[in-house]
Design a protein around this motif. Structure first.
Motif, PDB file in Angstrom:
ATOM      1  N   LEU A 243       0.837  -1.206   0.000  1.00  0.00           N
ATOM      2  CA  LEU A 243       0.000   0.000   0.000  1.00  0.00           C
ATOM      3  C   LEU A 243       0.872   1.257   0.000  1.00  0.00           C
ATOM      4  O   LEU A 243       0.664   2.178  -0.801  1.00  0.00           O
ATOM      5  CB  LEU A 243      -0.912   0.020   1.236  1.00  0.00           C
ATOM      6  CG  LEU A 243      -1.920  -1.123   1.400  1.00  0.00           C
ATOM      7  CD1 LEU A 243      -2.705  -0.953   2.702  1.00  0.00           C
ATOM      8  CD2 LEU A 243      -2.875  -1.172   0.209  1.00  0.00           C
ATOM      9  N   GLY A 244       1.853   1.297   0.893  1.00  0.00           N
ATOM     10  CA  GLY A 244       2.691   2.490   1.047  1.00  0.00           C
ATOM     11  C   GLY A 244       3.467   2.803  -0.213  1.00  0.00           C
ATOM     12  O   GLY A 244       3.552   3.957  -0.650  1.00  0.00           O
ATOM     13  N   ALA A 245       4.042   1.777  -0.835  1.00  0.00           N
ATOM     14  CA  ALA A 245       4.857   1.983  -2.034  1.00  0.00           C
ATOM     15  C   ALA A 245       3.983   2.473  -3.188  1.00  0.00           C
ATOM     16  O   ALA A 245       4.351   3.408  -3.906  1.00  0.00           O
ATOM     17  CB  ALA A 245       5.568   0.682  -2.410  1.00  0.00           C
ATOM     18  N   LEU A 246       2.813   1.851  -3.380  1.00  0.00           N
ATOM     19  CA  LEU A 246       1.956   2.241  -4.508  1.00  0.00           C
ATOM     20  C   LEU A 246       1.348   3.633  -4.301  1.00  0.00           C
ATOM     21  O   LEU A 246       1.160   4.374  -5.258  1.00  0.00           O
ATOM     22  CB  LEU A 246       0.858   1.197  -4.729  1.00  0.00           C
ATOM     23  CG  LEU A 246       1.340  -0.155  -5.271  1.00  0.00           C
ATOM     24  CD1 LEU A 246       0.173  -1.107  -5.467  1.00  0.00           C
ATOM     25  CD2 LEU A 246       2.097   0.010  -6.586  1.00  0.00           C
ATOM     26  N   ARG A 247       1.071   3.993  -3.068  1.00  0.00           N
ATOM     27  CA  ARG A 247       0.600   5.370  -2.803  1.00  0.00           C
ATOM     28  C   ARG A 247       1.716   6.367  -3.086  1.00  0.00           C
ATOM     29  O   ARG A 247       1.488   7.411  -3.703  1.00  0.00           O
ATOM     30  CB  ARG A 247       0.124   5.484  -1.354  1.00  0.00           C
ATOM     31  CG  ARG A 247      -1.225   4.825  -1.141  1.00  0.00           C
ATOM     32  CD  ARG A 247      -1.587   4.751   0.333  1.00  0.00           C
ATOM     33  NE  ARG A 247      -2.856   4.053   0.500  1.00  0.00           N
ATOM     34  CZ  ARG A 247      -3.220   3.424   1.612  1.00  0.00           C
ATOM     35  NH1 ARG A 247      -2.435   3.409   2.673  1.00  0.00           N
ATOM     36  NH2 ARG A 247      -4.388   2.814   1.675  1.00  0.00           N
TER      37      ARG A 247
END
Ligand code: CA
Length: 354
Positions: A243-247
């Motif tokens: 989630l963090g990387a794609l955001r």
């Protein structure tokens, strides 16, 4: 009919560039699920295929991110998090394209082994691959020549497998290109594992990371557990990290709720670390049962006991102490278990000066 057309008629259609057929459209608008059909002749099926699941979700405009897990079959946290993510990712949440392979090395995933049971090869030592090579080499070739040309960012989810346990971490190479290095460090921080480990000067021939970097693609790996079991914290970090990387990349809507169970917030900022050289890899000096002195994540000192090699079948022989050659934080710890001379039983990382 000219000689050339006669030759073309005899030769028939051009030989396909790849032996693996991808069922899904890699440039869809929306959500496309299917398989890579990788040929594998066996006793029960001469024209059999191995069906490797692939999911592509795309909408609007933005970068293409390749998410892979199951390159090693005995590393479960990434397989769990990514298969769940792939099942639930909706195009309405996405700007760009996400290509997901949660069980890339399917024969090894189903056997829960590091090496492929088909050809006894480590897929992560087969890149860039060969069209007419072994099954693993053919698979690596497909990733290199069909998928990577489409990709801007690659995140490959690993753990330390059966032999070791890793302090939960992302990892990357120490890159010469300052901008590329900077972008990868920021991506690692967005993934949000407790540690991000930079490698320098180790043998990385044949890895997916090397094939990715050779094309100038942003590359991040992970080590989220090990010892051949599922780490609760490692699985949580894998979910949170995807989630963090794609955001961070602008691909995933920050408000999108993808997972049923909220993986929570990162507890502390990522610590950037480096494994600077060979002295950080501690090898067993003899065969035996290794008793480690520390768990992964422990602070250790050069000269301190890393553990003891026990000769349990020979009661006359005292345990052989093994000492660290470098100070730092224990990145990888051997599980208590039988080792051979030369097996790595500890890897020490040190703070990265940035
Ligand atoms: Ca691995």
């Amino acid at each position: 009919m000219t000689a050339a057309t006669v030759n073309a008629a005899v030769a028939g259609p051009a030989r396909p560039a790849h032996r693996i057929r991808c069922e899904v459209d890699l440039a869809p608008n929306g959500r496309s699920a299917g398989h890579l059909r990788a040929p594998l002749s066996r006793n029960t099926s001469g024209w059999g295929v191995v069906m490797i699941p692939i999911m592509v979700v795309a909408a609007g405009s933005g970068p293409t991110v390749l998410l892979t897990a199951g390159v090693h079959g005995d590393e479960y946290e990434g397989q769990i998090a990514l298969s769940e993510f792939a099942r639930r990712l909706d195009p309405a949440m996405v700007q760009g394209r996400v290509i997901m392979l949660p069980a890339l090395n399917l024969p090894a995933v189903e056997a829960a082994t590091r090496l492929s049971p088909v050809d006894q090869r480590d897929l992560n030592r087969c890149f860039p691959g060969r069209r007419d090579g072994t099954f693993s080499e053919m698979l690596a070739d497909f990733v290199t020549s069909v998928l990577l040309p489409l990709v801007d960012v690659s995140i490959d989810l690993h753990t330390a497998g059966h032999s070791m346990e890793a302090a939960p971490s992302t990892n990357m190479h120490l890159l010469d290109d300052a901008l590329h290095l900077e972008r990868t460090l920021r991506l690692a921080e967005a993934f949000g594992a407790p540690f991000n480990v930079l490698f320098a000067g180790v043998d990385e021939g044949g890895t997916l990371t090397s094939a990715v970097e050779a094309r100038g693609i942003l590359s991040l790996g992970t080590e989220l557990g090990g010892w051949g079991r599922v780490s609760v914290e490692g699985t949580r970090i894998a979910r949170r990290g995807i989630l963090g990387a794609l955001r961070h990349l602008g691909v995933l809507d920050p408000e999108a709720r993808v997972f049923d169970c909220d993986p929570g917030e990162t507890a502390a900022p990522t610590r950037h670390m480096i494994v600077p050289g060979a002295e950080c890899y501690l090898a067993a000096p003899a065969d035996g049962v290794f008793e480690p002195a520390h768990l992964a994540g422990a602070e250790v000192q050069a000269g301190e006991y890393a553990g003891w090699l026990h000769s349990v079948a020979d009661l006359d022989r005292a345990a052989l102490p093994v000492r660290y050659a470098a100070s730092g934080v224990l990145w990888m710890a051997a599980g208590p278990g039988r080792v051979r001379r030369g097996d790595v039983v500890a890897v020490v990382m040190q703070p990265y000066p940035n």
